[in-house]
Design a protein around this motif. Sequence first.
Motif, PDB file in Angstrom:
ATOM      1  N   PRO A 146       0.811  -1.229   0.000  1.00  0.00           N
ATOM      2  CA  PRO A 146       0.000   0.000   0.000  1.00  0.00           C
ATOM      3  C   PRO A 146       0.844   1.279   0.000  1.00  0.00           C
ATOM      4  O   PRO A 146       0.503   2.247  -0.677  1.00  0.00           O
ATOM      5  CB  PRO A 146      -0.829  -0.110   1.291  1.00  0.00           C
ATOM      6  CG  PRO A 146      -0.865  -1.580   1.590  1.00  0.00           C
ATOM      7  CD  PRO A 146       0.457  -2.112   1.109  1.00  0.00           C
ATOM      8  N   GLU A 147       1.944   1.279   0.742  1.00  0.00           N
ATOM      9  CA  GLU A 147       2.829   2.447   0.731  1.00  0.00           C
ATOM     10  C   GLU A 147       3.426   2.654  -0.656  1.00  0.00           C
ATOM     11  O   GLU A 147       3.533   3.784  -1.136  1.00  0.00           O
ATOM     12  CB  GLU A 147       3.964   2.281   1.742  1.00  0.00           C
ATOM     13  CG  GLU A 147       3.557   2.406   3.181  1.00  0.00           C
ATOM     14  CD  GLU A 147       4.707   2.111   4.125  1.00  0.00           C
ATOM     15  OE1 GLU A 147       4.829   2.840   5.125  1.00  0.00           O
ATOM     16  OE2 GLU A 147       5.479   1.162   3.885  1.00  0.00           O
ATOM     17  N   ALA A 148       3.829   1.571  -1.303  1.00  0.00           N
ATOM     18  CA  ALA A 148       4.416   1.662  -2.644  1.00  0.00           C
ATOM     19  C   ALA A 148       3.408   2.240  -3.637  1.00  0.00           C
ATOM     20  O   ALA A 148       3.773   3.057  -4.491  1.00  0.00           O
ATOM     21  CB  ALA A 148       4.908   0.296  -3.108  1.00  0.00           C
ATOM     22  N   ARG A 149       2.142   1.841  -3.522  1.00  0.00           N
ATOM     23  CA  ARG A 149       1.097   2.397  -4.397  1.00  0.00           C
ATOM     24  C   ARG A 149       0.977   3.902  -4.176  1.00  0.00           C
ATOM     25  O   ARG A 149       0.895   4.669  -5.134  1.00  0.00           O
ATOM     26  CB  ARG A 149      -0.245   1.714  -4.146  1.00  0.00           C
ATOM     27  CG  ARG A 149      -0.303   0.265  -4.577  1.00  0.00           C
ATOM     28  CD  ARG A 149      -1.679  -0.328  -4.359  1.00  0.00           C
ATOM     29  NE  ARG A 149      -2.692   0.318  -5.170  1.00  0.00           N
ATOM     30  CZ  ARG A 149      -2.847   0.121  -6.479  1.00  0.00           C
ATOM     31  NH1 ARG A 149      -2.054  -0.705  -7.121  1.00  0.00           N
ATOM     32  NH2 ARG A 149      -3.799   0.751  -7.134  1.00  0.00           N
ATOM     33  N   ASP A 150       0.971   4.315  -2.910  1.00  0.00           N
ATOM     34  CA  ASP A 150       0.845   5.738  -2.593  1.00  0.00           C
ATOM     35  C   ASP A 150       2.074   6.519  -3.052  1.00  0.00           C
ATOM     36  O   ASP A 150       1.952   7.616  -3.605  1.00  0.00           O
ATOM     37  CB  ASP A 150       0.637   5.936  -1.087  1.00  0.00           C
ATOM     38  CG  ASP A 150      -0.712   5.411  -0.604  1.00  0.00           C
ATOM     39  OD1 ASP A 150      -1.641   5.244  -1.421  1.00  0.00           O
ATOM     40  OD2 ASP A 150      -0.833   5.168   0.619  1.00  0.00           O
ATOM     41  N   ILE A 151       3.259   5.964  -2.840  1.00  0.00           N
ATOM     42  CA  ILE A 151       4.491   6.624  -3.276  1.00  0.00           C
ATOM     43  C   ILE A 151       4.498   6.753  -4.788  1.00  0.00           C
ATOM     44  O   ILE A 151       4.823   7.821  -5.334  1.00  0.00           O
ATOM     45  CB  ILE A 151       5.748   5.866  -2.779  1.00  0.00           C
ATOM     46  CG1 ILE A 151       5.878   5.999  -1.260  1.00  0.00           C
ATOM     47  CG2 ILE A 151       7.014   6.372  -3.489  1.00  0.00           C
ATOM     48  CD1 ILE A 151       6.922   5.093  -0.645  1.00  0.00           C
ATOM     49  N   ALA A 152       4.129   5.701  -5.499  1.00  0.00           N
ATOM     50  CA  ALA A 152       4.066   5.762  -6.957  1.00  0.00           C
ATOM     51  C   ALA A 152       3.066   6.837  -7.399  1.00  0.00           C
ATOM     52  O   ALA A 152       3.345   7.603  -8.321  1.00  0.00           O
ATOM     53  CB  ALA A 152       3.678   4.395  -7.532  1.00  0.00           C
ATOM     54  N   ALA A 153       1.929   6.910  -6.722  1.00  0.00           N
ATOM     55  CA  ALA A 153       0.930   7.943  -7.061  1.00  0.00           C
ATOM     56  C   ALA A 153       1.553   9.324  -6.923  1.00  0.00           C
ATOM     57  O   ALA A 153       1.325  10.200  -7.781  1.00  0.00           O
ATOM     58  CB  ALA A 153      -0.304   7.797  -6.176  1.00  0.00           C
ATOM     59  N   TYR A 154       2.322   9.559  -5.875  1.00  0.00           N
ATOM     60  CA  TYR A 154       2.980  10.863  -5.714  1.00  0.00           C
ATOM     61  C   TYR A 154       4.030  11.086  -6.804  1.00  0.00           C
ATOM     62  O   TYR A 154       4.060  12.148  -7.436  1.00  0.00           O
ATOM     63  CB  TYR A 154       3.638  11.001  -4.339  1.00  0.00           C
ATOM     64  CG  TYR A 154       4.329  12.329  -4.199  1.00  0.00           C
ATOM     65  CD1 TYR A 154       3.584  13.498  -4.006  1.00  0.00           C
ATOM     66  CD2 TYR A 154       5.708  12.443  -4.316  1.00  0.00           C
ATOM     67  CE1 TYR A 154       4.210  14.730  -3.918  1.00  0.00           C
ATOM     68  CE2 TYR A 154       6.331  13.682  -4.233  1.00  0.00           C
ATOM     69  CZ  TYR A 154       5.579  14.821  -4.041  1.00  0.00           C
ATOM     70  OH  TYR A 154       6.200  16.042  -3.970  1.00  0.00           O
ATOM     71  N   LEU A 155       4.866  10.087  -7.040  1.00  0.00           N
ATOM     72  CA  LEU A 155       5.934  10.264  -8.025  1.00  0.00           C
ATOM     73  C   LEU A 155       5.382  10.524  -9.421  1.00  0.00           C
ATOM     74  O   LEU A 155       5.969  11.292 -10.189  1.00  0.00           O
ATOM     75  CB  LEU A 155       6.853   9.031  -8.026  1.00  0.00           C
ATOM     76  CG  LEU A 155       7.663   8.822  -6.749  1.00  0.00           C
ATOM     77  CD1 LEU A 155       8.468   7.527  -6.845  1.00  0.00           C
ATOM     78  CD2 LEU A 155       8.564  10.011  -6.451  1.00  0.00           C
ATOM     79  N   TYR A 156       4.229   9.928  -9.751  1.00  0.00           N
ATOM     80  CA  TYR A 156       3.634  10.171 -11.061  1.00  0.00           C
ATOM     81  C   TYR A 156       3.020  11.557 -11.181  1.00  0.00           C
ATOM     82  O   TYR A 156       2.662  11.970 -12.281  1.00  0.00           O
ATOM     83  CB  TYR A 156       2.608   9.086 -11.397  1.00  0.00           C
ATOM     84  CG  TYR A 156       3.237   7.807 -11.885  1.00  0.00           C
ATOM     85  CD1 TYR A 156       4.166   7.803 -12.922  1.00  0.00           C
ATOM     86  CD2 TYR A 156       2.899   6.583 -11.321  1.00  0.00           C
ATOM     87  CE1 TYR A 156       4.750   6.638 -13.369  1.00  0.00           C
ATOM     88  CE2 TYR A 156       3.467   5.393 -11.766  1.00  0.00           C
ATOM     89  CZ  TYR A 156       4.388   5.436 -12.795  1.00  0.00           C
ATOM     90  OH  TYR A 156       4.957   4.277 -13.236  1.00  0.00           O
ATOM     91  N   THR A 157       2.936  12.305 -10.071  1.00  0.00           N
ATOM     92  CA  THR A 157       2.446  13.690 -10.157  1.00  0.00           C
ATOM     93  C   THR A 157       3.575  14.661 -10.495  1.00  0.00           C
ATOM     94  O   THR A 157       3.308  15.812 -10.833  1.00  0.00           O
ATOM     95  CB  THR A 157       1.792  14.167  -8.841  1.00  0.00           C
ATOM     96  OG1 THR A 157       2.798  14.300  -7.819  1.00  0.00           O
ATOM     97  CG2 THR A 157       0.676  13.242  -8.392  1.00  0.00           C
ATOM     98  N   LEU A 158       4.822  14.232 -10.382  1.00  0.00           N
ATOM     99  CA  LEU A 158       5.955  15.137 -10.556  1.00  0.00           C
ATOM    100  C   LEU A 158       6.171  15.422 -12.034  1.00  0.00           C
ATOM    101  O   LEU A 158       6.408  14.540 -12.831  1.00  0.00           O
ATOM    102  CB  LEU A 158       7.226  14.516  -9.950  1.00  0.00           C
ATOM    103  CG  LEU A 158       7.122  14.160  -8.480  1.00  0.00           C
ATOM    104  CD1 LEU A 158       8.416  13.516  -8.008  1.00  0.00           C
ATOM    105  CD2 LEU A 158       6.776  15.391  -7.641  1.00  0.00           C
ATOM    106  N   ASP A 159       6.106  16.686 -12.372  1.00  0.00           N
ATOM    107  CA  ASP A 159       6.256  17.066 -13.770  1.00  0.00           C
ATOM    108  C   ASP A 159       7.483  17.907 -13.968  1.00  0.00           C
ATOM    109  O   ASP A 159       7.993  18.569 -13.190  1.00  0.00           O
ATOM    110  CB  ASP A 159       5.016  17.829 -14.231  1.00  0.00           C
ATOM    111  CG  ASP A 159       5.003  18.001 -15.726  1.00  0.00           C
ATOM    112  OD1 ASP A 159       5.500  17.120 -16.439  1.00  0.00           O
ATOM    113  OD2 ASP A 159       4.481  19.032 -16.175  1.00  0.00           O
TER     114      ASP A 159
END
Length: 119
Positions: free
Chosen positions: A106-119
Amino acid sequence: MKELVLGVCLVLGIGACSERPVVPMLGADADRGKDAIRRHGCVACHTIPGIAGPASNVGPPLAQVARRAYLGGVVPNLPSEMIRWLIDPPQVDPQTAMPAMGITEPEARDIAAYLYTLD
């Protein structure tokens, strides 16, 4: 037309495409991901936009990670692969310097969600 170009880029895995589609991460929360990044001390090795830390250069900077074709230079930049990478990098690539940090799925999913917001 833009959607067609993005679709071709995604299907062919062309890293030279200037845009990558935003991938929805069901059940993931970018704000929780940002908190998990802080808790796990990711900024000790990576410079991560939006998260204060030292000027690290052990690992690559994670700005615009969503635009990269590959993660760690070895796996396609897909949410499932990023989650797998975050949970246990040496299992994905035994030659990586990135250690397993005890990140849960679950943490990895949340971290990935944040990293995919970085533009």
